[in-house]
Scaffold this active site. Structure first.
Site, PDB file in Angstrom:
ATOM      1  N   SER A 141      19.005  22.476 -21.271  1.00  0.00           N
ATOM      2  CA  SER A 141      18.718  20.684 -20.987  1.00  0.00           C
ATOM      3  C   SER A 141      19.150  20.339 -20.825  1.00  0.00           C
ATOM      4  CB  SER A 141      17.098  21.151 -21.934  1.00  0.00           C
ATOM      5  OG  SER A 141      16.554  19.722 -21.501  1.00  0.00           O
ATOM      6  N   TYR A 155      14.356  21.522 -29.958  1.00  0.00           N
ATOM      7  CA  TYR A 155      14.314  21.605 -28.944  1.00  0.00           C
ATOM      8  C   TYR A 155      15.775  21.158 -28.322  1.00  0.00           C
ATOM      9  CZ  TYR A 155      13.337  22.107 -23.512  1.00  0.00           C
ATOM     10  OH  TYR A 155      13.933  22.532 -22.525  1.00  0.00           O
TER      11      TYR A 155
HETATM   12  P1  NAD Z   1       7.437  26.134 -18.499  1.00  0.00           P
HETATM   13  O1  NAD Z   1       6.295  26.242 -19.651  1.00  0.00           O
HETATM   14  O2  NAD Z   1       6.796  25.631 -16.678  1.00  0.00           O
HETATM   15  O3  NAD Z   1       7.322  28.064 -18.297  1.00  0.00           O
HETATM   16  C1  NAD Z   1       7.606  28.820 -19.401  1.00  0.00           C
HETATM   17  C2  NAD Z   1       7.640  30.086 -19.064  1.00  0.00           C
HETATM   18  O4  NAD Z   1       8.219  30.904 -20.423  1.00  0.00           O
HETATM   19  C3  NAD Z   1       6.577  30.827 -18.844  1.00  0.00           C
HETATM   20  O5  NAD Z   1       6.176  31.798 -17.885  1.00  0.00           O
HETATM   21  C4  NAD Z   1       5.539  31.432 -19.941  1.00  0.00           C
HETATM   22  O6  NAD Z   1       4.946  32.577 -19.901  1.00  0.00           O
HETATM   23  C5  NAD Z   1       7.449  32.003 -20.104  1.00  0.00           C
HETATM   24  N1  NAD Z   1       7.762  32.031 -21.896  1.00  0.00           N
HETATM   25  C6  NAD Z   1       7.376  30.897 -22.888  1.00  0.00           C
HETATM   26  N2  NAD Z   1       7.479  31.511 -24.438  1.00  0.00           N
HETATM   27  C7  NAD Z   1       7.959  32.793 -23.393  1.00  0.00           C
HETATM   28  C8  NAD Z   1       8.211  34.068 -24.450  1.00  0.00           C
HETATM   29  N3  NAD Z   1       7.696  34.155 -25.725  1.00  0.00           N
HETATM   30  N4  NAD Z   1       8.811  35.055 -24.003  1.00  0.00           N
HETATM   31  C9  NAD Z   1       8.490  35.144 -22.934  1.00  0.00           C
HETATM   32  N5  NAD Z   1       8.076  34.365 -21.784  1.00  0.00           N
HETATM   33  C10 NAD Z   1       7.909  32.910 -22.697  1.00  0.00           C
HETATM   34  O7  NAD Z   1       8.303  25.718 -18.446  1.00  0.00           O
HETATM   35  P2  NAD Z   1       9.144  25.175 -17.234  1.00  0.00           P
HETATM   36  O8  NAD Z   1       9.614  23.638 -17.294  1.00  0.00           O
HETATM   37  O9  NAD Z   1       9.435  26.341 -16.071  1.00  0.00           O
HETATM   38  O10 NAD Z   1      10.862  25.313 -18.188  1.00  0.00           O
HETATM   39  C11 NAD Z   1      11.396  26.802 -18.024  1.00  0.00           C
HETATM   40  C12 NAD Z   1      12.929  26.188 -18.528  1.00  0.00           C
HETATM   41  O11 NAD Z   1      13.601  25.488 -18.349  1.00  0.00           O
HETATM   42  C13 NAD Z   1      12.934  26.457 -20.266  1.00  0.00           C
HETATM   43  O12 NAD Z   1      14.150  26.861 -20.917  1.00  0.00           O
HETATM   44  C14 NAD Z   1      13.033  25.324 -20.714  1.00  0.00           C
HETATM   45  O13 NAD Z   1      12.929  24.744 -21.659  1.00  0.00           O
HETATM   46  C15 NAD Z   1      13.289  24.916 -19.398  1.00  0.00           C
HETATM   47  N6  NAD Z   1      13.563  23.514 -19.003  1.00  0.00           N
HETATM   48  C16 NAD Z   1      12.520  22.565 -18.445  1.00  0.00           C
HETATM   49  C17 NAD Z   1      13.047  21.085 -18.035  1.00  0.00           C
HETATM   50  C18 NAD Z   1      11.817  20.332 -17.678  1.00  0.00           C
HETATM   51  O14 NAD Z   1      11.681  19.698 -17.599  1.00  0.00           O
HETATM   52  N7  NAD Z   1      10.036  21.303 -17.240  1.00  0.00           N
HETATM   53  C19 NAD Z   1      14.215  20.147 -18.405  1.00  0.00           C
HETATM   54  C20 NAD Z   1      15.167  21.147 -19.583  1.00  0.00           C
HETATM   55  C21 NAD Z   1      14.983  22.367 -19.545  1.00  0.00           C
END
Ligand code: NAD
Length: 246
Positions: A141, A155
């Site tokens: 991130s 985080y």
């Molecule tokens: P989201 O919450 O929309 O989706 C998260 C996914 O991870 C879901 O499918 C959920 O079921 C799964 N998940 C959560 N905990 C879990 C566990 N313990 N075991 C198995 N699956 C699990 O999140 P997103 O925004 O799509 O984020 C995806 C990745 O990108 C994450 O690692 C997040 O930290 C990173 N990220 C997101 C953003 C953003 O702005 N959305 C920014 C930077 C990084």
């Protein structure tokens, strides 16, 4: 032959968008998720409509017993793994460091760091046994660079661990032609912000992004698919920011 790609957290957001694009690009898929069966099933339907095989793999990445069952199911169905998108991740409610509890810190690092490292370990073992290289993309991130003061420093710290894990693992497995890279998304429109208690977070902060808008899950998915592909055949141990210049 279609390559097999494991995506953790594939039921929503960036993981779901990556699964759909990977299916279009010719991968068969192992789709991990924790509890959102309906979301994962919808993604699997879309992947199958694009001509891919899709195996649903429920497991909490923080639970080694559930991970063992997941990898056994993948072994039984596909017998190999060519690509991994280490995407499952959580944020916490907005809080200062003085409000962080031991339980919250444990869960944050169990899912975002230990879970990701165990999934990478099991994948690397299989790729090494196959002897044909492979590609791994870890989801970090922009928070890993910014620190996320007064929001979720825990985080940010967990994602900084992913950055250096990417570098170290990349160097370790480079002789096996296994490439390991990371993507650092910025403010991306997914439900993760609502799960952290701030549904409007991405849009509210969009003015801080040089490109003056939030990003989409599809824009992150395209960067991930590039790093998995042979187009990135000389790219390893590095991070790609997909953050609109932030
Ligand atoms: P989201 O919450 O929309 O989706 C998260 C996914 O991870 C879901 O499918 C959920 O079921 C799964 N998940 C959560 N905990 C879990 C566990 N313990 N075991 C198995 N699956 C699990 O999140 P997103 O925004 O799509 O984020 C995806 C990745 O990108 C994450 O690692 C997040 O930290 C990173 N990220 C997101 C953003 C953003 O702005 N959305 C920014 C930077 C990084």
């Amino acid at each position: 032959m279609r390559r097999i790609c494991l995506i953790t957290g594939a039921s929503a957001g960036i993981g779901a968008a990556t699964a759909r694009l990977a299916a279009e690009r010719g991968y068969d898929l192992a789709l991990n998720y924790r509890t959102d069966h309906a979301g994962a099933a919808a993604v699997a339907d879309d992947c199958q409509a694009a001509g891919a095989q899709a195996l649903l793999c429920p497991a909490d990445v923080a639970r080694p017993d559930e991970l063992s069952a997941m990898f056994a199911a993948i072994d039984a169905r596909f017998g190999r793994i060519d690509a991994l998108v280490n995407n499952a991740g959580i944020v916490g409610q907005t809080a200062g460091v003085t409000d962080l509890t031991h339980d919250r810190l444990r869960r944050m690092f169990d899912v975002n760091v230990i879970g990701a490292m165990l999934v990478a370990k099991e994948t690397v073992l299989r790729m090494q046994a196959q002897g044909q290289g492979g590609a791994i993309v870890n989801l970090s991130s922009a928070a890993a660079r910014i620190g996320s003061a007064n929001q979720y420093v825990d985080y940010a710290a967990s994602k900084a661990a992913i950055d250096i894990f990417t570098k170290g693992l990349g160097e370790e497995v480079a002789p096996d032609n296994i490439r390991v890279n990371g993507v650092r998304p910025g403010l991306i429109e997914t439900d993760i912000h609502a799960k952290g208690g701030e549904p409007d977070r991405a849009r509210r902060m969009a003015h801080m992004v040089p490109i003056r808008r939030t990003g989409s899950a599809q824009e992150v998915a395209r960067a991930i698919l590039f790093l998995l592909s042979d187009e990135a055949s000389y790219v390893t141990g590095t991070m790609l920011d997909v953050a609109g210049g932030r």
